[in-house]
Each structure stands twice: as C-alpha cells, then as structure tokens.
Write a protein that holds these residues in place. Structure first.
Motif, PDB file in Angstrom:
ATOM      1  N   SER A  21      -4.928   8.809  12.425  1.00 13.80           N
ATOM      2  CA  SER A  21      -4.906   7.739  12.945  1.00 13.80           C
ATOM      3  C   SER A  21      -3.631   6.645  13.664  1.00 13.80           C
ATOM      4  O   SER A  21      -3.158   5.890  13.865  1.00 13.80           O
ATOM      5  CB  SER A  21      -5.935   7.083  12.805  1.00 13.80           C
ATOM      6  N   GLU A  22      -2.275   7.728  13.207  1.00  7.78           N
ATOM      7  CA  GLU A  22      -1.120   7.124  12.707  1.00  7.78           C
ATOM      8  C   GLU A  22      -0.414   7.255  14.296  1.00  7.78           C
ATOM      9  O   GLU A  22      -0.383   8.521  14.477  1.00  7.78           O
ATOM     10  CB  GLU A  22       0.137   7.098  11.686  1.00  7.78           C
ATOM     11  N   ARG A  38      -8.832  -6.358  16.328  1.00  8.15           N
ATOM     12  CA  ARG A  38      -9.582  -6.830  14.714  1.00  8.15           C
ATOM     13  C   ARG A  38      -8.409  -8.558  14.543  1.00  8.15           C
ATOM     14  O   ARG A  38      -7.098  -8.364  15.341  1.00  8.15           O
ATOM     15  CB  ARG A  38      -9.198  -5.797  14.109  1.00  8.15           C
ATOM     16  N   THR A  83      -5.464  -7.574  16.823  1.00  7.95           N
ATOM     17  CA  THR A  83      -4.718  -6.360  17.918  1.00  7.95           C
ATOM     18  C   THR A  83      -4.474  -6.690  19.067  1.00  7.95           C
ATOM     19  O   THR A  83      -5.922  -7.383  20.254  1.00  7.95           O
ATOM     20  CB  THR A  83      -5.367  -5.806  17.370  1.00  7.95           C
ATOM     21  N   SER A 132       0.616  -4.191  12.578  1.00  3.76           N
ATOM     22  CA  SER A 132       0.494  -4.046  13.454  1.00  3.76           C
ATOM     23  C   SER A 132       1.478  -4.405  14.877  1.00  3.76           C
ATOM     24  O   SER A 132       1.880  -4.192  15.801  1.00  3.76           O
ATOM     25  CB  SER A 132      -0.439  -3.566  14.003  1.00  3.76           C
ATOM     26  N   ASP A 178       0.687  -1.220  -0.078  1.00  5.38           N
ATOM     27  CA  ASP A 178       0.042  -0.049  -0.275  1.00  5.38           C
ATOM     28  C   ASP A 178       0.807   1.037   0.060  1.00  5.38           C
ATOM     29  O   ASP A 178       0.597   2.240  -0.014  1.00  5.38           O
ATOM     30  CB  ASP A 178      -0.833   0.114   0.961  1.00  5.38           C
ATOM     31  N   ASP A 185      -3.366  -3.493  10.478  1.00  2.00           N
ATOM     32  CA  ASP A 185      -3.229  -4.969   8.980  1.00  2.00           C
ATOM     33  C   ASP A 185      -1.639  -6.317  10.089  1.00  2.00           C
ATOM     34  O   ASP A 185      -1.170  -5.494  11.329  1.00  2.00           O
ATOM     35  CB  ASP A 185      -2.531  -5.164   8.184  1.00  2.00           C
ATOM     36  N   SER A 226       0.906   0.443   9.120  1.00  2.00           N
ATOM     37  CA  SER A 226      -0.273   0.790   8.882  1.00  2.00           C
ATOM     38  C   SER A 226      -1.141   1.456  10.306  1.00  2.00           C
ATOM     39  O   SER A 226      -0.323   1.573  11.470  1.00  2.00           O
ATOM     40  CB  SER A 226      -1.325  -0.921   9.676  1.00  2.00           C
ATOM     41  N   ASP A 227      -2.415   2.035  10.806  1.00  2.00           N
ATOM     42  CA  ASP A 227      -2.517   2.830  10.813  1.00  2.00           C
ATOM     43  C   ASP A 227      -3.918   2.141  11.962  1.00  2.00           C
ATOM     44  O   ASP A 227      -3.491   0.852  11.974  1.00  2.00           O
ATOM     45  CB  ASP A 227      -3.570   3.658  10.017  1.00  2.00           C
ATOM     46  N   LEU A 231      -6.924   2.627  12.921  1.00  2.00           N
ATOM     47  CA  LEU A 231      -8.306   2.164  12.027  1.00  2.00           C
ATOM     48  C   LEU A 231      -8.030   0.817  12.009  1.00  2.00           C
ATOM     49  O   LEU A 231      -9.194  -0.067  10.598  1.00  2.00           O
ATOM     50  CB  LEU A 231      -8.967   3.510  11.415  1.00  2.00           C
ATOM     51  N   HIS A 232      -6.925   0.460  10.580  1.00  2.00           N
ATOM     52  CA  HIS A 232      -6.875  -0.412   9.364  1.00  2.00           C
ATOM     53  C   HIS A 232      -5.932  -0.906   9.766  1.00  2.00           C
ATOM     54  O   HIS A 232      -5.095  -0.920   9.074  1.00  2.00           O
ATOM     55  CB  HIS A 232      -6.911   0.312   7.694  1.00  2.00           C
TER      56      HIS A 232
END
Ligand code: FAE
Length: 544
Positions: free
Chosen positions: A247-248, A119, A105, A98, A84, A95, A89-90, A92-93
């Motif tokens: 959101s990082e 998640r 998570t 993280s 990407d 992967d 990754s941030d 909110l998303h």
C-alpha cells in the motif's frame, strides 16, 4: 545494479552516496555548493528552482556542461528513515510524513460506503500536497524529486498525433527519434513481463478490468513504468521488503521506484557541480540591481529557509545569471505572475497564467460481481490501461488504478485522461500573495461526458454499476482534483520554442508549465523529453 537497469555508473554512485551521506548527517544541503557570498548575497552562475522532472534534467545537463548550479527545493530530502526504519509512511497507516502541512490526510477517495477515510496527522513538511483552488485541487509532490516521489510511475509516451497537436512548433520527428528515447533511458523505464502479469496476484485487479474491457469491445495496453517490475515480482515472492504490494503509492515508496533522486538527480550531483538545497522556498524573483556585477548576475531570488513545521527560519538572497524555473505548473506560474504583478519584472507577458488544464483527469469506479475478485494485495503501480484515445467522439485513455486496501473490495477503479478543450487560467491575488486558479466545475463537463460514454459501455457489457460512495457524496465521476496540472507558461506562447522567457535573457521555464493543458497520456515522460530538448539548445546557444 538497480533492478534490471544498466550497471550503475560511477557518477550516479557518487551522487547516491552524496544524498545518503547528507541524509545520514541530517543536512538539507547535498553536494558542494558553488555559491559564493558577495556581501549579504550569494551567487551561483545557474539556479534551478524545484527538483522535479524538468528541473532534474536541466541540472544534470548544466553540470555536464561544466556550469556550477544550485537547485532550490521547498520540500525536504527524503532519504532518512524514521523511527520505524522507513522513509515514507504507507496509505493504510499515514503519519506526518504523508502530507504537506496538513492536520488531516486528503485522499483522492474521500470515503468508502460513505464513511470518511481520511486520518488526523501531525502538521509537518510531508511528501504530498493537495493545493485547493475552489472547484479544482491539485496534487503535487513536495521534496527532493518532486512528483517522482509520489506518482504512479506510469511512463507513457504520447501518441505522435496528439503530441504534434499540442506542440505544433516542435519537430516531432526529432522528439521521437532523439528526446523521447533519451528521456526513457534517463528515467529507467521498464516493461512488465506479460506472462507474469497473466498469473500474478498483484495484478488480478487489472486482469478483471481487462476482461471487462474486452467484453465491451475495448482495447487495453500495458503501461511502461519506472517502478522496477523485477523488484515487484520478488515482492510477490516475498524475497524482498514489500513496497508497491504494501500500500505504498501516493505517500512515497520505500523500495522499487526509480524516483528522480535515484536517476537524474543522482547523476546531476555526481557531476560535482550541482548542489541541492532542500527546505528552501523561493518567494520572489527580481532583476539584479547591479547588472554586470559578479558573474554578470541578472536575477536575484528571495529564498525562505523552512523548518519541518513549515516555519520560516531565515531569508536569504541568491543572485544568478541563468535562472531555470522547474517548480511545477502552478509553482512556476506563481513565481512569474508574482514577479510581473508586483512590478519586479513588469515586462513579463500577458500569456503567463494562460493555457492551464488538468489533463482531462476524471476518476470513477465500478462495482464488480462477487465472482470477479480484484484481490486483497494489489500492486500500487498501475500496469494496464484502456486505450480508447482514437474514439472519434469520446477519446479516453483510462488507467486501471489500484485500491490497495489490504482486503477484497470488488471494486474496479480508474483514472481516466480525457480530451477536454476547456482551459483555465491563473491570476495573482495580491491580498493572499498567491496564485489563484480560475477553473469552474462546468469546465470539467466534457471530461465527464467522455468518461461516461466509455464506462457506460463497460457497465452495459458486464452488467455492472458505478460506485457512488467513494467521493464523499453520491457522485460517480470525480473531477475536483488533478494529478496532472499542466500549463501556465506554454511553450511557444508564453516562452519561445525552447522555454526562454521573451525579453528576459537568462530566464527559462523548464517544467509542466510548458505543456498546454491536455496531453492524452500521463505527462512526466513528455516533460522530461521536452526538458532534454530545450536544455540542449540553451546550453549550446546561451551558455557557451
Ligand atoms: P514537479 O515534479 O511537480 O516538481 C516541482 C517541484 O518544485 C516540487 O518538488 C515542489 O516542491 C517544488 N517547488 C514548487 N514551488 C517551489 C518554490 N517556490 N520554491 C522551491 N521549490 C518549489 O514538476 N505522471 C505520470 O507521467 N505518470 C504517473 O503515473 C503519474 N502519477 C501521479 C500521481 C500523483 C499522486 C501525482 C501527484 C502526480 C502524478 N503524475 C504522474 C504527474 C507527474 O508527477 C507530474 O506531471 C510531474 O511531477 C511534473 O513535473 P514538473 O517537472 O513540472
């Protein structure tokens, strides 16, 4: 230039180029390795375990002193963009990037309106670890840069009286005159423009908390940062890619943060004498069987090479004369306890494993009135704190933390640092071959009482209430995790006054394990400054 820092030095540029080239080539070794093979075993005059604050300072000063040095880091190098186009990754998303070897998570806020928010992720050597020890779990950064990759960038120098209390044998005059300024300079600490703070959207949430604190008669203060506030301002103007405003935070920042790989580690690599080996997990330390051999090696490390699923792919041995432990409070303590209790270094003292604390960390949240919007776009980098540390009964330093959810939540969140005299200790468990922290939920009670006194006052003055839906059950004060593990090899107790391990020439502790349990502020500036102080003395006395 990086933001408003001084023009970049040639040495740092060389280091940054080395990091980027290694990443581009998919290598996990950066810099020309000084290691020389002696039969099956490699040798380096100095080895630093870890790449966090204490380790990075130590490697830079060793390189400057002309000493070839290898750094060993169990996490990966975080400079290669994924499919990407982003390195991290941030929140909110999230992967696989993280979290460290998890299938889900494990966020500090477990729920919202009691719905779980964690998640599923693919198991991978991600950047943030949460290490579980019964009633306490410890968040740590994993990767080249250690905690600097995942932390909130708050760069706070402790109050002098609190520092002097924690380190009665350290010359505080010298620390505040020489080493704290040196650390802040090396880290690239900067300050927010108060006028911009007063008007921007990014810190609406902090202004709401500031107003509420004022109503309760409490004092607030700005928190210096290693996140580039000029960059943040341009993020808000949409002139640059967003990071703190996207959101990082705890899974890494793609822009704006002066993490150690951009400061101390780049400088260290730029000396040409330091190399970093990533995905190298140091398992064991023992005495060198042939003292006086090549280079006068005194210690041998057993090092596992990992792949990105965490699987061991090879095991090597590395001998050294000067061994610096910078694996973080629990990482360093574990290596020492394992060495002592397995008989590899049986003369290590009984003070190892003692003096551990979570820096009095407590998280809590308040529900705001509808007219007190905290904003949908919140800076992930805290910039304001309620400073009630001088309260004689309940000292608290509470940073106003973001909830970067991308929608309005009307929540004020805080990470409070309280004064808590309770200490845990760490033991080696032979069955699992790991260090186990002994810390009981009851140890956190002084922290809860202090935080409750402060936030009850805030709620009373503002007619607000606690949120009881954020920590997975109905509790309003979360003390089951810490961002600030401290202690385990306390300066002047388990080590001498400069981090040397007694009776073990050439063995040093250089990180948060040196700090006794509770510091009153976020710890990385202090860890950096102490490492600067200690390595200066060690280079002068032990390595010349
Ligand atoms: P640390 O930075 O933890 O680095 C240790 C390194 O050693 C890591 O990279 C490990 O992967 C590696 N390692 C461990 N064991 C081994 C082994 N056996 N072999 C090879 N490598 C190993 O060490 N502090 C602040 O001052 N301000 C903040 O805003 C702040 N926010 C935080 C937010 C989060 C989410 C977290 C997790 C921490 C935060 N902290 C903050 C704490 C701060 O990052 C921490 O005190 C320092 O990073 C500790 O520095 P050390 O040098 O002890």
């Amino acid at each position: 230039m990086i933001g408003n820092m001084n023009p970049i030095s040639r040495r740092r540029l060389l280091g940054l180029v080395a990091l980027n080239s290694a990443a581009a080539l998919g290598l996990d070794i950066v810099g020309s390795g000084p290691a020389a093979a002696t039969g099956r075993r490699e040798y380096s005059p100095a080895v630093v375990v870890g790449t966090g604050y204490g380790a990075a300072v130590t490697a830079l000063r060793l390189g400057e002193a002309g000493i070839p040095t290898i750094m060993l880091e169990m996490g990966r190098l975080w400079d290669t963009p994924g499919a990407d186009g982003r390195v991290f990754s941030d929140m909110l998303h999230p992967d696989r990037r993280s979290m460290w070897l998890k299938q889900r998570t494990e966020l500090p806020l477990a729920s919202f309106l009691w719905f779980g928010i964690d998640r599923r992720i693919e198991r991978y050597t991600g950047v943030l670890d949460r290490v579980h020890h019964g009633d306490m779990s410890v968040y740590v950064g994993r990767g080249v840069g250690g905690g600097s990759l995942v932390n909130g960038a708050m760069a706070v120098t402790p109050k002098r009286a609190t520092f002097a209390e924690a380190f009665p044998r350290v010359d505080a005059d010298e620390m505040y005159r020489v080493y704290f300024p040196r650390a802040r300079e090396g880290l690239g600490v900067n300050h927010i423009d108060p006028q911009w703070f007063a008007a921007c959207e990014a810190y609406r949430y902090a202004r709401v908390s500031g107003k509420h604190a004022e109503r309760a008669g409490l004092t607030t203060r700005f928190v210096p940062s290693v996140y580039d506030f000029d960059y943040l301002r341009r993020e808000e103007e949409r002139a640059v890619p967003r990071s703190a405003l996207a959101s990082e935070v705890i899974f890494g920042n793609n822009h704006g943060k002066r993490s150690l790989d951009r400061t101390y580690l780049a400088d260290a690599l730029g000396t040409g004498l330091v190399s970093i080996q990533a995905l190298r997990h140091v398992r064991a330390i023992e005495r060198c069987g042939r003292p006086g051999g090549r280079g006068g090696a005194r210690y041998v490390l057993t090092v596992d090479e990992l792949d990105t699923t965490g699987r061991r792919v090879a095991t090597r041995q590395l001998a050294t004369r000067h061994l610096f432990l910078g694996a973080g409070s629990l990482g360093t303590t574990e290596l020492l306890l394992r060495a002592r209790d397995t008989g590899a270094l049986p003369d290590l003292g009984g003070e190892i494993g003692q003096g551990w604390g979570p820096n009095g960390n407590v998280m809590t949240a308040r529900a705001n009135h509808a007219w007190d919007r905290t904003g949908a776009t919140q800076s992930g980098m805290p910039a304001l704190a309620i400073d009630a540390w001088d309260d004689p009964r309940h000292p608290v330093f509470a940073e106003v933390a973001p909830m970067p959810a991308g929608v309005e939540l009307w929540v004020s969140l805080y990470l409070a640092i309280t004064r808590n005299p309770e200490r845990g200790h760490v033991v080696y468990d032979a069955t699992s071959d790991r260090a186990v922290l002994r810390w009981d939920a009851s140890n956190a009670q002084p922290s809860v009482q202090a935080a409750k006194a402060l936030f009850d006052r805030l709620n009373a003055a503002n007619h607000t209430a606690y949120r009881a839906d954020l920590f997975g059950d109905t509790r309003t004060f979360e003390t089951r995790f810490t961002y600030h593990p401290l202690g385990g090899a306390v300066l002047g107790v388990a080590t001498d006054d400069y981090g040397r391990v007694p009776g073990h020439p050439g063995l040093y502790v250089t990180d948060s394990a040196l700090v006794p349990g509770n510091l009153g502020v976020n710890p990385f500036v202090t860890i950096t400054a102490l490492a600067e102080r200690n390595i200066e003395r060690i280079v002068a006395e032990d390595l010349r």
